[in-house]
Design a protein around this motif. Structure first.
Motif, PDB file in Angstrom:
ATOM      1  N   TYR A  17       0.835  -1.199   0.000  1.00 53.63           N
ATOM      2  CA  TYR A  17       0.000   0.000   0.000  1.00 53.63           C
ATOM      3  C   TYR A  17       0.873   1.253   0.000  1.00 53.63           C
ATOM      4  O   TYR A  17       2.098   1.185   0.086  1.00 53.63           O
ATOM      5  N   SER A  18       0.209   2.406  -0.100  1.00 53.94           N
ATOM      6  CA  SER A  18       0.892   3.703  -0.182  1.00 53.94           C
ATOM      7  C   SER A  18       1.836   3.755  -1.381  1.00 53.94           C
ATOM      8  O   SER A  18       2.848   4.466  -1.359  1.00 53.94           O
ATOM      9  N   ASN A  19       1.510   2.979  -2.429  1.00 51.55           N
ATOM     10  CA  ASN A  19       2.332   2.904  -3.648  1.00 51.55           C
ATOM     11  C   ASN A  19       3.765   2.480  -3.348  1.00 51.55           C
ATOM     12  O   ASN A  19       4.718   2.935  -3.987  1.00 51.55           O
ATOM     13  N   LEU A  20       3.939   1.585  -2.387  1.00 48.43           N
ATOM     14  CA  LEU A  20       5.257   1.068  -2.042  1.00 48.43           C
ATOM     15  C   LEU A  20       5.448  -0.320  -2.647  1.00 48.43           C
ATOM     16  O   LEU A  20       4.491  -1.049  -2.868  1.00 48.43           O
ATOM     17  N   PHE A  21       6.704  -0.658  -2.895  1.00 45.15           N
ATOM     18  CA  PHE A  21       7.032  -2.048  -3.215  1.00 45.15           C
ATOM     19  C   PHE A  21       8.318  -2.411  -2.501  1.00 45.15           C
ATOM     20  O   PHE A  21       9.138  -1.552  -2.166  1.00 45.15           O
ATOM     21  N   ARG A  22       8.491  -3.728  -2.260  1.00 40.17           N
ATOM     22  CA  ARG A  22       9.618  -4.182  -1.456  1.00 40.17           C
ATOM     23  C   ARG A  22      10.436  -5.204  -2.228  1.00 40.17           C
ATOM     24  O   ARG A  22       9.898  -6.041  -2.951  1.00 40.17           O
TER      25      ARG A  22
ATOM     26  N   ASN B  78       6.657   4.325   7.555  1.00 40.03           N
ATOM     27  CA  ASN B  78       5.957   5.038   6.497  1.00 40.03           C
ATOM     28  C   ASN B  78       4.466   5.032   6.783  1.00 40.03           C
ATOM     29  O   ASN B  78       3.928   4.069   7.317  1.00 40.03           O
ATOM     30  N   SER B  79       3.799   6.125   6.424  1.00 38.44           N
ATOM     31  CA  SER B  79       2.364   6.197   6.648  1.00 38.44           C
ATOM     32  C   SER B  79       1.657   5.180   5.770  1.00 38.44           C
ATOM     33  O   SER B  79       2.132   4.815   4.700  1.00 38.44           O
ATOM     34  N   PHE B  80       0.477   4.732   6.214  1.00 40.42           N
ATOM     35  CA  PHE B  80      -0.257   3.677   5.531  1.00 40.42           C
ATOM     36  C   PHE B  80      -1.495   4.263   4.867  1.00 40.42           C
ATOM     37  O   PHE B  80      -2.291   4.942   5.499  1.00 40.42           O
TER      38      PHE B  80
ATOM     39  N   LYS C 171      -2.457   1.603  -3.910  1.00 46.85           N
ATOM     40  CA  LYS C 171      -1.872   0.265  -3.811  1.00 46.85           C
ATOM     41  C   LYS C 171      -1.090  -0.061  -5.077  1.00 46.85           C
ATOM     42  O   LYS C 171      -1.492   0.311  -6.184  1.00 46.85           O
ATOM     43  N   LEU C 172       0.021  -0.726  -4.891  1.00 44.96           N
ATOM     44  CA  LEU C 172       0.856  -1.129  -6.020  1.00 44.96           C
ATOM     45  C   LEU C 172       0.688  -2.634  -6.198  1.00 44.96           C
ATOM     46  O   LEU C 172       1.337  -3.421  -5.518  1.00 44.96           O
TER      47      LEU C 172
END
Length: 520
Positions: A425-430, A487-489, A494-495
């Protein structure tokens, strides 16, 4: 790379990658909002991403049924040069792509027998083998699969005109100064001099400025080309439920399509017939306990494929065993301890995506909370488990109420098998390192400034998911408003979709209607 080295068999841990922004296509301007599903402006939201095997082409599909193709513009030998420069002090140029073409793959339909609207949204794109310089790919929405051919066609241009436009037939012009000139002009136009002279002298009045001579265009083929997409075949009427997966076979002749209850095998050349190879539909639908969520062919063994289920299991099947593969050759499951079970256990265990590693030795799976890496030779448990959403465990009730808990995140592996990645979420990827002993964990945001604060995760030896869970919970991730990297949620951004370049450390990911690309 061989199968035994995919998770780092050399004994030396690879250095963590330094990710950098490369390109963005379709970036939203400040303050511009992209509406969610059901609103007309949502058609631009990307719903599928796929690199071809060479990595020189990238395809995206969107909710509006369009497929957009990008092609690489830097050196043809970029991947080789990149490898040569690795380990040197020379700065590496990032891979560059440009827009190639787009076409309307699917249109909205209406099933009158079932009174059901069929969305045009592209669910999956898969590249097929190239031939004679043409690109081939499969695209599917919920019900219909299409086979496309994209080929560059030479552009024909008007490059010359056969006469001088300055010569006109009229009063005071050079052409009308004498009868002989008029006759010549008419002959140039292919007319008969006597008839024309009679008409001019008797009852024909010339318009102001005169009559221009007939000018014929000369059409020639130029060196420029334009890509043209043509639908070669349409595969339809084979699925009662929504198609969630398509996958090409390594034999180059067949592919599979999977919906909730069935997997069908197709021949690329035959669009009106398919073979049902997996059917999990019970005689009584009330006895249904799980559905198929994803399916993929083995990258090198044409007789082997894997499919995942909503109960968190992965089944490996061999097409040589029987025509209908009711029984699996291997079953991969990671069972929760009874004490850790809750109302959400089965929901978050559902596998949303599976991918084979390049050589087929490992399978990467993504469920709501984790990424898991499986060795197909070991069905006792995953080789590694990576926590993606552990910080959301206290918020599962809220995520269930707003349906976010049913989001289907995709996963991908690097070509060398040393790293895996998935969205959040929050346009993040890991991005996680999978080598034994590796603590590489990088969190990036889909933006022009992708780097976020990075932390190392607890040990991930994996076979005991519960022990990992306890280790993470001891950290600061208990905060309900932030993730494990502080990081804020934001569950509204969503990514879900991303793809790793097959030979380089380059990732393409979709944030709403924008395509971001990163390299390391």
């Amino acid at each position: 790379m061989n199968g035994g080295d995919e998770v780092g068999g050399s004994g030396k841990l690879p250095q963590p990658l330094d990710w950098r922004f490369s390109q963005v296509f379709g970036e939203r301007s400040a303050g511009e909002e992209v509406q969610e599903a059901g609103v007309s402006s949502a058609v631009d939201i990307i719903s599928a991403i796929e690199f071809d095997k060479s990595g020189d082409h990238l395809a995206t599909g969107d909710r509006g049924g369009r497929v957009v193709l990008f092609e690489r513009t830097d050196s043809k030998n970029a991947s080789g040069a990149r490898r040569d420069l690795e380990g040197t002090d020379y700065p590496l140029r990032h891979p560059e792509f440009r827009y190639k073409t787009e076409f309307q793959s699917h249109e909205p339909e209406f099933d009158y027998l079932k009174s059901l609207e069929i969305e045009e949204k592209i669910n999956k794109i898969r590249w097929s083998q190239t031939a004679n310089g043409a690109l081939f790919l499969l695209s599917t929405n919920d019900k219909t699969i299409k086979f496309w051919k994209v080929q560059d066609k030479k552009i024909k241009k008007i490059c010359d005109i056969n006469t001088d436009s300055s010569r006109t037939l009229g009063n005071g012009s050079a052409a009308s100064s004498s009868n002989s000139n008029s006759t010549n002009a008419c002959l140039t136009n292919g007319g008969l001099p006597d008839k024309v002279n009679n008409s001019l002298s008797n009852d024909f009045s010339l318009p102001p400025g005169g009559i221009p001579l007939l000018r014929l265009p000369v059409v020639t083929a130029s060196h420029e080309t334009s890509p043209v997409a043509r639908c070669r075949r349409v595969y339809t009427h084979a699925h009662d439920y929504h198609i969630n997966s398509i996958s090409n076979n390594s034999d180059g002749e067949t592919f599979i399509s999977a919906d909730d209850l069935r997997i069908n095998l197709w021949n690329l050349e035959i669009s009106n017939q398919s073979f049902n190879i997996v059917d999990v539909k019970p005689a009584n639908m009330e006895d249904l306990t799980e559905v198929i969520t994803s399916a993929e062919f083995h990258p090198t063994h044409c007789n082997t494929l894997a499919y995942s289920s909503s109960k968190g299991s992965i089944r490996l099947i061999d097409l040589r065993q029987s025509a209908l593969c009711d029984s699996h050759s291997k079953l991969f499951e990671d069972t929760e301890t009874p004490s850790s079970r809750s109302f959400f256990t089965e929901i978050i265990a559902s596998v949303s995506d599976i991918k084979f590693a390049k050589e087929g030795r490992y399978i990467l799976s993504r469920d709501y909370m984790t990424l898991k890496l499986w060795d197909i030779n070991m069905d006792s448990g995953p080789v590694s488990t990576f926590q993606v959403h552990e910080h959301l465990r206290p918020k599962l009730c809220d995520l269930y109420e707003n349906d976010s808990i049913f989001d289907k995140f995709e996963c991908c592996l690097s070509g060398d098998g040393l790293r895996v990645a998935s969205g959040s979420y929050s346009n993040l990827f890991r991005v996680f390192g999978v080598s034994p002993g590796s603590t590489e964990t990088t969190t990036l945001e889909a933006s022009k400034n992708p780097m976020r604060r990075q932390v190392t995760t607890p040990s991930r030896p994996s076979r005991s998911l519960s022990s990992i869970t306890r280790a993470v919970r001891r950290g600061a991730a208990e905060s309900s408003g932030v993730d494990g990297n502080a990081n804020s949620f934001d569950h509204t951004t969503k990514l879900l979709h991303l793809a790793w370049h097959p030979t380089e450390n380059s990732i393409a990911c979709a944030a709403a209607n924008s395509l971001y690309m990163y390299y390391a």
